[in-house]
Scaffold this motif. Structure first.
Motif, PDB file in Angstrom:
ATOM      1  N   ASP A  11       0.845  -1.196   0.000  1.00 30.88           N
ATOM      2  CA  ASP A  11       0.000   0.000   0.000  1.00 30.88           C
ATOM      3  C   ASP A  11       0.878   1.243   0.000  1.00 30.88           C
ATOM      4  N   ASP A  12       1.231   1.699  -1.199  1.00 30.73           N
ATOM      5  CA  ASP A  12       1.795   3.018  -1.409  1.00 30.73           C
ATOM      6  C   ASP A  12       0.849   3.735  -2.381  1.00 30.73           C
ATOM      7  N   HIS A  13       1.209   4.931  -2.791  1.00 29.96           N
ATOM      8  CA  HIS A  13       0.305   5.710  -3.642  1.00 29.96           C
ATOM      9  C   HIS A  13       1.090   6.430  -4.724  1.00 29.96           C
ATOM     10  N   THR A  14       0.464   6.586  -5.864  1.00 29.17           N
ATOM     11  CA  THR A  14       1.018   7.415  -6.925  1.00 29.17           C
ATOM     12  C   THR A  14       0.158   8.659  -7.091  1.00 29.17           C
ATOM     13  N   VAL A  15       0.816   9.792  -7.286  1.00 28.66           N
ATOM     14  CA  VAL A  15       0.115  11.012  -7.686  1.00 28.66           C
ATOM     15  C   VAL A  15       0.285  11.115  -9.198  1.00 28.66           C
ATOM     16  N   GLU A  16      -0.787  10.978  -9.926  1.00 30.10           N
ATOM     17  CA  GLU A  16      -0.712  10.882 -11.378  1.00 30.10           C
ATOM     18  C   GLU A  16      -0.141  12.168 -11.989  1.00 30.10           C
ATOM     19  N   PRO A  17       0.805  12.058 -12.913  1.00 30.46           N
ATOM     20  CA  PRO A  17       1.324  13.238 -13.617  1.00 30.46           C
ATOM     21  C   PRO A  17       0.223  13.891 -14.465  1.00 30.46           C
ATOM     22  N   PRO A  18       0.367  15.163 -14.809  1.00 28.49           N
ATOM     23  CA  PRO A  18      -0.681  15.877 -15.548  1.00 28.49           C
ATOM     24  C   PRO A  18      -1.024  15.272 -16.904  1.00 28.49           C
ATOM     25  N   HIS A  19      -0.091  14.532 -17.513  1.00 27.14           N
ATOM     26  CA  HIS A  19      -0.289  14.085 -18.892  1.00 27.14           C
ATOM     27  C   HIS A  19      -1.064  12.783 -19.037  1.00 27.14           C
ATOM     28  N   VAL A  20      -1.380  12.106 -17.935  1.00 26.77           N
ATOM     29  CA  VAL A  20      -1.909  10.739 -18.010  1.00 26.77           C
ATOM     30  C   VAL A  20      -3.079  10.624 -18.971  1.00 26.77           C
ATOM     31  N   TRP A  21      -4.095  11.482 -18.807  1.00 23.17           N
ATOM     32  CA  TRP A  21      -5.293  11.358 -19.648  1.00 23.17           C
ATOM     33  C   TRP A  21      -5.177  12.175 -20.936  1.00 23.17           C
ATOM     34  N   ASP A  72     -17.653  18.358 -14.238  1.00 23.74           N
ATOM     35  CA  ASP A  72     -17.948  19.413 -13.265  1.00 23.74           C
ATOM     36  C   ASP A  72     -17.107  19.307 -11.996  1.00 23.74           C
ATOM     37  N   LEU A  73     -16.204  18.333 -11.941  1.00 24.22           N
ATOM     38  CA  LEU A  73     -15.395  18.100 -10.742  1.00 24.22           C
ATOM     39  C   LEU A  73     -14.173  19.010 -10.715  1.00 24.22           C
ATOM     40  N   HIS A  74     -13.911  19.610  -9.547  1.00 18.98           N
ATOM     41  CA  HIS A  74     -12.697  20.385  -9.310  1.00 18.98           C
ATOM     42  C   HIS A  74     -12.060  19.846  -8.030  1.00 18.98           C
ATOM     43  N   ARG A  75     -10.916  19.191  -8.189  1.00 15.57           N
ATOM     44  CA  ARG A  75     -10.290  18.522  -7.049  1.00 15.57           C
ATOM     45  C   ARG A  75      -8.827  18.969  -6.963  1.00 15.57           C
ATOM     46  N   PRO A  76      -8.429  19.674  -5.880  1.00 18.95           N
ATOM     47  CA  PRO A  76      -7.054  20.152  -5.788  1.00 18.95           C
ATOM     48  C   PRO A  76      -6.098  19.067  -5.292  1.00 18.95           C
ATOM     49  N   LEU A  77      -4.852  19.171  -5.704  1.00 18.93           N
ATOM     50  CA  LEU A  77      -3.813  18.397  -5.042  1.00 18.93           C
ATOM     51  C   LEU A  77      -3.602  19.006  -3.660  1.00 18.93           C
ATOM     52  N   THR A  78      -3.419  18.170  -2.650  1.00 18.29           N
ATOM     53  CA  THR A  78      -3.279  18.678  -1.287  1.00 18.29           C
ATOM     54  C   THR A  78      -2.033  18.113  -0.619  1.00 18.29           C
ATOM     55  N   PRO A 127      -4.278   4.683  -6.574  1.00 19.21           N
ATOM     56  CA  PRO A 127      -4.395   5.957  -7.281  1.00 19.21           C
ATOM     57  C   PRO A 127      -4.690   7.118  -6.344  1.00 19.21           C
ATOM     58  N   THR A 128      -4.600   8.339  -6.884  1.00 18.99           N
ATOM     59  CA  THR A 128      -4.957   9.545  -6.151  1.00 18.99           C
ATOM     60  C   THR A 128      -6.163  10.226  -6.791  1.00 18.99           C
ATOM     61  N   PHE A 129      -6.009  10.803  -7.993  1.00 25.34           N
ATOM     62  CA  PHE A 129      -7.139  11.506  -8.605  1.00 25.34           C
ATOM     63  C   PHE A 129      -8.347  10.587  -8.846  1.00 25.34           C
ATOM     64  N   PRO A 130      -8.184   9.349  -9.356  1.00 27.11           N
ATOM     65  CA  PRO A 130      -9.367   8.497  -9.545  1.00 27.11           C
ATOM     66  C   PRO A 130     -10.023   8.077  -8.231  1.00 27.11           C
ATOM     67  N   ARG A 131      -9.319   8.318  -7.109  1.00 26.26           N
ATOM     68  CA  ARG A 131      -9.671   7.854  -5.777  1.00 26.26           C
ATOM     69  C   ARG A 131      -9.421   6.341  -5.698  1.00 26.26           C
ATOM     70  N   PHE A 132      -9.645   5.775  -4.530  1.00 29.87           N
ATOM     71  CA  PHE A 132      -9.032   4.486  -4.227  1.00 29.87           C
ATOM     72  C   PHE A 132      -9.613   3.291  -4.980  1.00 29.87           C
ATOM     73  N   CYS A 133     -10.767   3.451  -5.615  1.00 29.02           N
ATOM     74  CA  CYS A 133     -11.245   2.358  -6.471  1.00 29.02           C
ATOM     75  C   CYS A 133     -11.895   2.901  -7.737  1.00 29.02           C
ATOM     76  N   GLY A 134     -11.509   4.126  -8.120  1.00 26.86           N
ATOM     77  CA  GLY A 134     -12.040   4.690  -9.349  1.00 26.86           C
ATOM     78  C   GLY A 134     -13.386   5.366  -9.192  1.00 26.86           C
ATOM     79  N   GLN A 135     -13.708   5.814  -7.962  1.00 26.40           N
ATOM     80  CA  GLN A 135     -14.999   6.480  -7.750  1.00 26.40           C
ATOM     81  C   GLN A 135     -15.172   7.698  -8.647  1.00 26.40           C
ATOM     82  N   THR A 136     -14.075   8.388  -8.941  1.00 24.45           N
ATOM     83  CA  THR A 136     -14.158   9.589  -9.775  1.00 24.45           C
ATOM     84  C   THR A 136     -14.817   9.278 -11.110  1.00 24.45           C
TER      85      THR A 136
END
Length: 408
Positions: A11-21, A72-78, A127-136
């Motif tokens: 259990d570690d985490h990646t913060v996705e780079p801006p270019h992924v999508w 419509d989602l706005h989610r900041p890096l924290t 993941p980080t932006f998709p949240r932990f199971c892709g809820q995003t």
């Protein structure tokens, strides 16, 4: 402890780079798909288990952050996304930019270097932006775009994050489109074919507005996992509802009882009958710690033995829950001295180690020291199993503890 095994963190985490999508979605979706926008933070709170950020407009006052914008989602890096390298007393709920985070959060070479500092050989990253199971993506309006977003993330995870430059040290963990169990099964099989052995899932799907595991809805997904040997990985918070006691409870309350959702989820699975129907299924609970497990197994066994006639499980749970746990369930911890003192009641083969890099709870860069202090009373062969052996077996790694898929 004379020699502490090289850690395999599950259990570690990646913060996705801006270019992924942007790199992987058709150009027509570049205006609606996930992308980074730098903007002020107008408001941000995390009370009662609910994260509530508000994005300011260009020219507004307020601290600047990098925001993921998607439909419509706005989610900041924290700072909570990537807190390693900062004093615990300096970690606040605040927006940040990529320049303000440790590069190992999103860059493979720097991640490997930080793993070396921490005595970590290999790591499975949520993941980080998709949240932990892709809820995003599950919550998105455009299902076609959501499915493309899931597949794009998985392609990035396998081909780039866990690609050749990772040298087999980063282990892929993929997402599925939770809104369609058949599509989820197909995505499991697509990724299993290229060596992926773990998939994210929600600890409590009904919190996401999805059917529970007591229904047959998930059977295509579970069958795909069962047949491909894909481990179902559930992280705390993967139901988008962190435990809390009231709407005004401070985050410290939820942080203390984060294991609660894992507890509820595990009882769900043990009483679902799914392990008898899918005998090769394996599930793991990331960041849930392990000290709570012995009592829950004891209580579940008593209920199964004494109350199953009226409890609705007599015809589907065919063996004692503790026996099912031993064959199918894994608890994960990074700092749980109490659980380690009660290891016999859990099972040496059912425990995995983690470092939670780069989150605020992470034991980086002292995961080895924490492990040595808490496992010093255990035999060397038991420590070896907990720190790496069980993960090698569960995730199908090489004998050296590496992911073989990146070599193909």
């Amino acid at each position: 402890m004379a020699t502490f095994p090289r850690i395999i963190s599950v259990d570690d985490h990646t913060v996705e780079p801006p270019h992924v999508w942007l790199d992987r979605l058709p150009s027509k979706y570049h205006g609606t798909g996930p992308r980074i926008v730098r903007a002020p933070v107008k408001e941000m709170s995390f009370v009662g288990g609910k994260f509530a950020p508000k994005m300011g407009a260009e020219g507004d006052d307020g601290p600047i952050a990098d925001w993921w914008v998607y439909e419509d989602l706005h989610r900041p890096l924290t700072r909570l996304d990537t807190a390693v390298g900062h004093s615990r007393d300096d970690i606040r709920l605040e927006g940040i930019t990529y320049e303000q985070m440790r590069p190992g959060s999103f860059s493979v070479p720097e991640r490997l270097a930080d793993m070396d500092v921490n005595h970590v050989q290999s790591a499975l990253c949520f993941p980080t932006f998709p949240r932990f199971c892709g809820q995003t993506f599950t919550e998105a309006k455009d299902r076609e775009l959501g499915l493309l977003g899931v597949r794009a993330y998985n392609d990035w995870m396998v081909e780039e994050w866990c690609g050749p430059q990772a040298q087999g040290r980063l282990i892929p963990l993929t997402l599925v489109p939770l809104w369609d169990a058949e599509l989820a099964a197909a995505e499991v099989r697509r990724n299993a074919a290229r060596g992926v052995s773990a998939v994210c899932f929600s600890e409590i799907p009904p919190h996401l507005g999805l059917p529970s595991i007591h229904t047959d809805y998930w059977d295509p997904f579970l069958r795909a996992c069962d047949e491909t040997g894909t481990v179902i990985a559930m992280h705390i918070g993967s139901s988008s509802k962190m435990p809390s006691t009231s709407a005004d409870a401070p985050p410290a309350v939820g942080s203390t009882i984060t294991f609660a959702n894992c507890c509820f989820s595990m009882v769900d699975w043990l009483m679902s009958g799914k392990f008898d129907r899918f005998p090769h299924l394996k599930i793991m609970y990331a960041e849930g710690q392990i000290g709570w497990i012995p009592y829950i197994l004891e209580r579940a066994n008593v209920v199964w033995e004494e109350n199953r006639a009226w409890g609705g499980v007599a015809d589907k749970v065919l063996r004692p829950p503790a026996e099912l746990f031993a064959e199918h369930v894994y608890g994960c911890f990074f700092d749980d001295a109490f659980g380690l003192r009660n290891l016999d009641a859990i099972g040496v083969g059912n425990v995995l180690y983690e470092t939670d890099y780069p989150h605020s709870d992470s034991t980086w860069p002292k995961s080895r020291e924490v492990g040595e202090s808490q496992m010093g009373h255990l035999p060397a062969d038991v420590v070896e199993r907990i720190v790496r052996g069980n993960a090698i077996e569960l995730l199908g790694l090489t004998g050296e503890g590496l992911w073989a898929g990146s070599r193909s």
